[in-house]
Write a protein that holds these residues in place. Structure first.
Motif, PDB file in Angstrom:
ATOM      1  N   LEU A 185       0.803  -1.218   0.000  1.00 28.37           N
ATOM      2  CA  LEU A 185       0.000   0.000   0.000  1.00 28.37           C
ATOM      3  C   LEU A 185       0.838   1.271   0.000  1.00 28.37           C
ATOM      4  CD1 LEU A 185      -2.814  -1.047   2.495  1.00 28.37           C
ATOM      5  CD2 LEU A 185      -2.884  -1.053  -0.008  1.00 28.37           C
ATOM      6  N   THR A 186       2.146   1.142   0.197  1.00 28.33           N
ATOM      7  CA  THR A 186       3.021   2.318   0.190  1.00 28.33           C
ATOM      8  C   THR A 186       3.696   2.524  -1.157  1.00 28.33           C
ATOM      9  OG1 THR A 186       4.911   1.033   1.002  1.00 28.33           O
ATOM     10  CG2 THR A 186       3.460   2.043   2.653  1.00 28.33           C
ATOM     11  N   GLY A 187       3.440   1.636  -2.106  1.00 26.64           N
ATOM     12  CA  GLY A 187       4.090   1.744  -3.408  1.00 26.64           C
ATOM     13  C   GLY A 187       3.500   2.846  -4.268  1.00 26.64           C
ATOM     14  N   ALA A 188       4.261   3.249  -5.285  1.00 28.43           N
ATOM     15  CA  ALA A 188       3.832   4.319  -6.182  1.00 28.43           C
ATOM     16  C   ALA A 188       2.567   3.960  -6.960  1.00 28.43           C
ATOM     17  CB  ALA A 188       4.965   4.665  -7.148  1.00 28.43           C
ATOM     18  N   PRO A 189       2.405   2.704  -7.463  1.00 29.47           N
ATOM     19  CA  PRO A 189       1.172   2.380  -8.201  1.00 29.47           C
ATOM     20  C   PRO A 189      -0.086   2.585  -7.363  1.00 29.47           C
ATOM     21  CG  PRO A 189       2.846   0.715  -8.599  1.00 29.47           C
ATOM     22  CD  PRO A 189       3.367   1.581  -7.501  1.00 29.47           C
ATOM     23  N   VAL A 190      -0.030   2.193  -6.080  1.00 26.55           N
ATOM     24  CA  VAL A 190      -1.197   2.363  -5.215  1.00 26.55           C
ATOM     25  C   VAL A 190      -1.467   3.850  -4.996  1.00 26.55           C
ATOM     26  CG1 VAL A 190      -2.115   1.983  -2.896  1.00 26.55           C
ATOM     27  CG2 VAL A 190      -0.927   0.135  -4.091  1.00 26.55           C
ATOM     28  N   ALA A 191      -0.397   4.619  -4.762  1.00 28.41           N
ATOM     29  CA  ALA A 191      -0.566   6.051  -4.544  1.00 28.41           C
ATOM     30  C   ALA A 191      -1.170   6.723  -5.776  1.00 28.41           C
ATOM     31  CB  ALA A 191       0.781   6.684  -4.202  1.00 28.41           C
ATOM     32  N   LEU A 192      -0.705   6.345  -6.958  1.00 25.70           N
ATOM     33  CA  LEU A 192      -1.240   6.932  -8.185  1.00 25.70           C
ATOM     34  C   LEU A 192      -2.698   6.549  -8.392  1.00 25.70           C
ATOM     35  CD1 LEU A 192       1.787   6.440 -10.620  1.00 25.70           C
ATOM     36  CD2 LEU A 192       0.962   8.593  -9.626  1.00 25.70           C
ATOM     37  N   SER A 193      -3.038   5.301  -8.080  1.00 27.95           N
ATOM     38  CA  SER A 193      -4.436   4.877  -8.237  1.00 27.95           C
ATOM     39  C   SER A 193      -5.340   5.619  -7.259  1.00 27.95           C
ATOM     40  CB  SER A 193      -4.555   3.366  -8.037  1.00 27.95           C
ATOM     41  OG  SER A 193      -4.236   3.001  -6.706  1.00 27.95           O
ATOM     42  N   LEU A 194      -4.845   5.856  -6.041  1.00 24.25           N
ATOM     43  CA  LEU A 194      -5.638   6.617  -5.070  1.00 24.25           C
ATOM     44  C   LEU A 194      -5.844   8.054  -5.546  1.00 24.25           C
ATOM     45  CD1 LEU A 194      -4.169   5.365  -1.671  1.00 24.25           C
ATOM     46  CD2 LEU A 194      -6.406   4.832  -2.648  1.00 24.25           C
ATOM     47  N   VAL A 198      -8.234  -6.221   0.388  1.00 28.08           N
ATOM     48  CA  VAL A 198      -6.930  -6.252   1.058  1.00 28.08           C
ATOM     49  C   VAL A 198      -7.069  -6.845   2.456  1.00 28.08           C
ATOM     50  CG1 VAL A 198      -5.099  -4.815   2.032  1.00 28.08           C
ATOM     51  CG2 VAL A 198      -5.994  -4.318  -0.244  1.00 28.08           C
ATOM     52  N   LEU A 199      -8.083  -6.403   3.184  1.00 25.19           N
ATOM     53  CA  LEU A 199      -8.269  -6.868   4.562  1.00 25.19           C
ATOM     54  C   LEU A 199      -8.753  -8.307   4.599  1.00 25.19           C
ATOM     55  CD1 LEU A 199      -9.992  -3.673   5.999  1.00 25.19           C
ATOM     56  CD2 LEU A 199      -7.605  -4.358   6.265  1.00 25.19           C
ATOM     57  N   PRO A 214       0.999  -2.125   9.894  1.00 23.41           N
ATOM     58  CA  PRO A 214       0.506  -0.752   9.767  1.00 23.41           C
ATOM     59  C   PRO A 214      -0.219  -0.493   8.446  1.00 23.41           C
ATOM     60  CG  PRO A 214       2.740  -0.768  10.628  1.00 23.41           C
ATOM     61  CD  PRO A 214       2.440  -2.170  10.210  1.00 23.41           C
ATOM     62  N   GLN A 215       0.209  -1.168   7.370  1.00 17.97           N
ATOM     63  CA  GLN A 215      -0.454  -0.963   6.089  1.00 17.97           C
ATOM     64  C   GLN A 215      -1.900  -1.449   6.135  1.00 17.97           C
ATOM     65  OE1 GLN A 215       1.546  -2.014   2.446  1.00 17.97           O
ATOM     66  NE2 GLN A 215       3.554  -1.896   3.399  1.00 17.97           N
ATOM     67  N   HIS A 216      -2.114  -2.611   6.748  1.00 25.41           N
ATOM     68  CA  HIS A 216      -3.472  -3.134   6.857  1.00 25.41           C
ATOM     69  C   HIS A 216      -4.309  -2.281   7.805  1.00 25.41           C
ATOM     70  CE1 HIS A 216      -1.854  -6.603   4.767  1.00 25.41           C
ATOM     71  NE2 HIS A 216      -3.078  -7.095   4.665  1.00 25.41           N
ATOM     72  N   ALA A 217      -3.687  -1.776   8.850  1.00 23.94           N
ATOM     73  CA  ALA A 217      -4.409  -0.886   9.761  1.00 23.94           C
ATOM     74  C   ALA A 217      -4.844   0.384   9.022  1.00 23.94           C
ATOM     75  CB  ALA A 217      -3.534  -0.534  10.957  1.00 23.94           C
ATOM     76  N   LEU A 218      -3.962   0.903   8.157  1.00 22.54           N
ATOM     77  CA  LEU A 218      -4.318   2.071   7.355  1.00 22.54           C
ATOM     78  C   LEU A 218      -5.468   1.747   6.406  1.00 22.54           C
ATOM     79  CD1 LEU A 218      -3.818   4.939   6.328  1.00 22.54           C
ATOM     80  CD2 LEU A 218      -2.051   3.992   4.803  1.00 22.54           C
TER      81      LEU A 218
END
Length: 289
Positions: A133-142, A184-185, A196-200
């Motif tokens: 969830l911290t990767g660039a592809p996820v950030a761009l999709s968000l 994801v969860l 922490p990624q799953h908590a986010l």
């Protein structure tokens, strides 16, 4: 061999069951609201039909979570669109009467469209391993989903039904994102307490899910007809879920030109079914707005 076949059909069956439960929830909750004269307040907590509808909604969410844990996001969200048809079926069962020809055709098309989409997609392969969830592809999709939601909210500033479509767009994008977060969860539920990624992801789901629901209710309240709102949500939700599924989970969908045309046609059938199920507007009520 049998186990492999069952594994392939499990997620679609769970998604259809979730859609049926969601349709039943809408019917039961609408009945409770009508029993109170169209108002929604704390008295609903004492209505058995509202409690039954809430229970059905919880079941629908649980089935969706299991389906997303087992299958592709694009497939699950496409099949959840059949909830519109299941709502009409539930209304007819509650009234103990058969729906009219128009409603029957609408139910058939609203069911057939998503089923054809899934059949034309075929097996959807996904990458193994957890989502970063911290990767660039996820950030761009968000950012992309955020841009769609923002565009919908800007459009929602227009008064009346045109603004309702903007809210519907924001709602559909939110539902697609919420489904991806739920996937994801659901695929590693224990990690929410340690990662922490799953908590986010859990925090985002708690924000996005209710916000999308509120947007849907406001869109329906502002629209003169439910059909256009439902159509926008029905199209935006699986499209966003498909894009995120490819970005986050590595779901590979590469149809050729004839298959793509078939998917577009199938989506058109679903939209036509929704419009057939949409009742005509009450012109006397419209005139007093």
């Amino acid at each position: 061999m049998l186990a492999e076949v069952l594994a392939e059909v499990l997620a679609p069956l769970l998604a259809l069951a979730s859609a049926a439960a969601a349709g039943a929830a809408v019917v039961a909750q609408q009945r409770a609201t009508h029993e109170l004269g169209g108002t929604a307040d704390r008295r609903l907590l004492r209505r058995p039909s509202w409690l039954a509808g809430t229970g059905a909604s919880v079941v629908a969410s649980a089935l969706q979570a299991v389906a997303l844990a087992e299958g592709a996001v694009a497939v699950v969200q496409a099949l959840l669109a059949t909830a519109v048809a299941w709502t009409t079926v539930g209304e007819s069962l509650l009234a103990r009467r058969l729906p009219g020809r128009r409603a029957l055709l609408g139910v058939g098309l609203a069911m057939l469209g998503p089923l054809l989409v899934v059949a034309l997609l075929g097996p959807v392969a996904a990458a193994e391993g957890p989502v970063d969830l911290t990767g660039a592809p996820v950030a761009l999709s968000l950012l992309g989903v955020g841009a769609v939601v923002l565009a919908g909210l800007v459009g929602a500033r227009r008064p009346g039904p045109p603004g309702a479509l903007g809210l519907a767009l924001a709602c559909g994008a939110g539902y697609g994102l919420a489904a991806s977060l739920l996937a994801v969860l659901a695929r590693d539920p224990g990690a929410v307490l340690t990662d922490p990624q799953h908590a986010l992801a859990a925090v985002l789901l708690l924000v996005v899910g209710p916000a999308a629901f509120v947007a849907s209710q406001r869109a329906l309240a502002r629209a003169r007809r439910a059909g256009p709102v439902v159509t926008v949500v029905l199209l935006a939700d699986p499209l966003v879920a498909t894009a995120i599924g490819a970005t986050w989970f590595g779901e590979r969908i590469a149809p050729d030109a004839p298959t793509t045309a078939g998917i577009v046609l199938a989506a058109g059938l679903a939209v036509a079914g929704v419009r057939l199920l949409d009742p005509a507007p009450d012109m006397s009520a419209v005139g007093h707005r």
